[in-house]
Design an enzyme around this catalytic site. Structure first.
Site, PDB file in Angstrom:
ATOM      1  N   ALA A 130       0.780  -1.021   0.055  1.00 29.83           N
ATOM      2  CA  ALA A 130       0.089  -0.235  -0.043  1.00 29.83           C
ATOM      3  C   ALA A 130       0.891   1.106   0.053  1.00 29.83           C
ATOM      4  O   ALA A 130       1.139   1.696   1.211  1.00 29.83           O
ATOM      5  CB  ALA A 130      -0.875   0.063   1.117  1.00 29.83           C
ATOM      6  N   GLY A 137       1.987   8.865  -6.644  1.00 28.75           N
ATOM      7  CA  GLY A 137       2.430   7.448  -7.177  1.00 28.75           C
ATOM      8  C   GLY A 137       3.650   7.558  -7.619  1.00 28.75           C
ATOM      9  O   GLY A 137       4.364   6.957  -6.691  1.00 28.75           O
ATOM     10  N   ARG A 276      -6.079 -19.435 -40.522  1.00 28.65           N
ATOM     11  CA  ARG A 276      -6.833 -18.359 -41.379  1.00 28.65           C
ATOM     12  C   ARG A 276      -6.438 -18.407 -42.708  1.00 28.65           C
ATOM     13  O   ARG A 276      -5.132 -18.242 -42.719  1.00 28.65           O
ATOM     14  CB  ARG A 276      -6.753 -16.994 -40.501  1.00 28.65           C
ATOM     15  N   GLU A 371       4.345  -0.449 -11.396  1.00 31.99           N
ATOM     16  CA  GLU A 371       5.747  -0.554 -11.007  1.00 31.99           C
ATOM     17  C   GLU A 371       6.618   0.735 -11.393  1.00 31.99           C
ATOM     18  O   GLU A 371       7.784   0.322 -11.595  1.00 31.99           O
ATOM     19  CB  GLU A 371       6.479  -1.927 -11.159  1.00 31.99           C
ATOM     20  N   GLU A 375       8.332   5.994 -18.725  1.00 31.78           N
ATOM     21  CA  GLU A 375       8.942   7.420 -18.734  1.00 31.78           C
ATOM     22  C   GLU A 375      10.040   7.548 -17.363  1.00 31.78           C
ATOM     23  O   GLU A 375      11.265   7.753 -17.891  1.00 31.78           O
ATOM     24  CB  GLU A 375       8.125   8.371 -18.722  1.00 31.78           C
TER      25      GLU A 375
END
Length: 391
Positions: A130, A137, A276, A371, A375
């Site tokens: 948590a 973030g 296919r 995670e 960037e």
């Protein structure tokens, strides 16, 4: 600063082969038949979790002295990739649990390890991590959740969000600020073992584009009182390093998921391209499709090798944030690109929920964000590269 030397781990090749064979048989027998229904219904896979418990996956990287399998990261990555190549979501259930266990095993006191790890290794209790908040973030130092010492306890207030296992999990490695005024900010952060008790409630379940069947939720703490002996390591101010200390293993896990998704999308596209037919022959015989398959198999292979390279460095006890960052970045992007190319190979059928490939596309997109965004991974890689190669 909280630091800990990682145990150098190896595995007997015969044991690894036997374990991977068991995983393969389980996937074929039990996992594949239920993946689509659970994904489409966003149904938590109770029976799958029970089976993963029996396979020992909740103790995969927990040390043998605590009842876990004590697997090296290389074996763990192979397991994750195998499962994710058919259905990615279950890997998140045991990964979040293992990152929580990693924090306790690496930084916890002897009493904390003895109390929590044996039950986590068996899956009796399942954990989560948590960290993320509505306004924090990638920048973990921006968290606002606070913990105030009050006698033999801490009183915690705040909200976490996007927490995997939030609904079904029972204990979490919880990052808070014990000294909100500290500068630099990371010095005021601490990590707690937070079990569900009064003051801890699950808020809303987060509805997602992909990564279905695993519970992602908001966790709300209102005057939540936790015993002081559940402060990981027993010393305030170490939480930032304790929390980020598990990110190398977490990023190797996400990279392995990317490998699995890239290989799974390749498998589905290869099978479809051979059955296919257009213009009187299988589409696999058309050069346009061959070009796509050639790129896809190369991307999947490169992603696997980068991930194993990072895992091997981790198993040697080396610092590997650059290697883990490269693997996470490349493998997750490979997953997205392979899933997209597979969608093109399937043509209109790819947009039908009767075919599995659309799930791979939805799941792959998350791997570029979770995670640590890709960037941020590129910035980490660049900084470490320059540091290792001074002019």
């Amino acid at each position: 600063m909280a630091t800990a030397l990682r145990e150098v781990r190896t595995v007997d090749p015969e044991f690894e082969a036997s374990l991977l064979d068991s995983i393969d048989k389980w996937i074929e027998r039990d996992l594949k038949p239920v993946a689509m229904a659970h994904d489409h219904g966003d149904i938590w896979p109770e029976e799958t979790v029970r089976q993963m418990t029996e396979l020992g996956l909740f103790g995969a990287t927990i040390g043998q002295e605590w009842g876990g399998l004590g697997l090296p990261a290389t074996t763990y990555a192979k397991i994750v990739a195998r499962i994710a190549s058919f259905w990615m979501a279950p890997t998140g259930i045991f990964n979040s649990h293992l990152i929580c266990a990693h924090a306790i095993e690496t930084f916890g006191t002897p009493a904390q390890k003895a109390k929590w790890l044996p039950r986590m290794a068996t899956g009796e209790i399942r954990g989560g991590l948590a960290l993320t908040e509505p306004d924090a973030g990638t920048d973990l130092q921006g968290i606002r959740m606070t913990a105030r010492r009050d006698g033999d306890s801490y009183v915690i207030n705040g909200t976490k969000t996007w927490i995997s296992n939030g609904i079904k999990g029972s204990v979490f490695a919880l990052l808070v600020k014990t000294d909100p005024a500290a500068e630099p900010r990371y010095r005021g952060m601490s990590l707690f073992i937070a079990d569900k008790r009064p003051g801890f409630r699950v808020g809303k379940k987060i509805e997602k584009l992909g990564y279905k069947a695993i519970d992602s939720a908001e966790l709300v703490f209102e005057d939540y009182r936790v015993p002081a002996d559940q402060l990981i390591g027993g010393v305030e101010g170490q939480g930032f390093f304790q929390a980020t200390g598990g990110l190398e293993l977490g990023r190797i896990n996400v990279a392995a998921r990317g490998v699995g998704l890239a290989e799974g999308a390749l498998r589905l596209a290869t099978e479809y391209a051979q059955v296919r037919k257009t213009f009187g022959k299988p589409i696999a015989e058309h050069q346009a499709i061959q070009l796509k398959l050639g790129e896809m198999v190369t991307r999947a292979r490169a992603a696997r090798l980068l991930t194993l390279d990072a895992a091997e460095a981790y198993d040697r006890g080396e610092r590997c944030d650059m290697e883990a960052g490269m693997a996470k970045y490349f493998a997750s992007e490979a997953a997205v690109r392979n899933a997209e190319e597979a969608m093109r190979i399937f043509g209109g059928y790819s947009y039908s929920k009767e075919y599995e490939i659309e799930r791979f596309y939805r799941d792959a997109l998350l791997m570029c964000i979770g995670e640590g965004t890709n960037e941020m991974q590129r910035i980490i890689v660049a900084r470490q590269w320059v540091k290792r190669n001074p002019a």
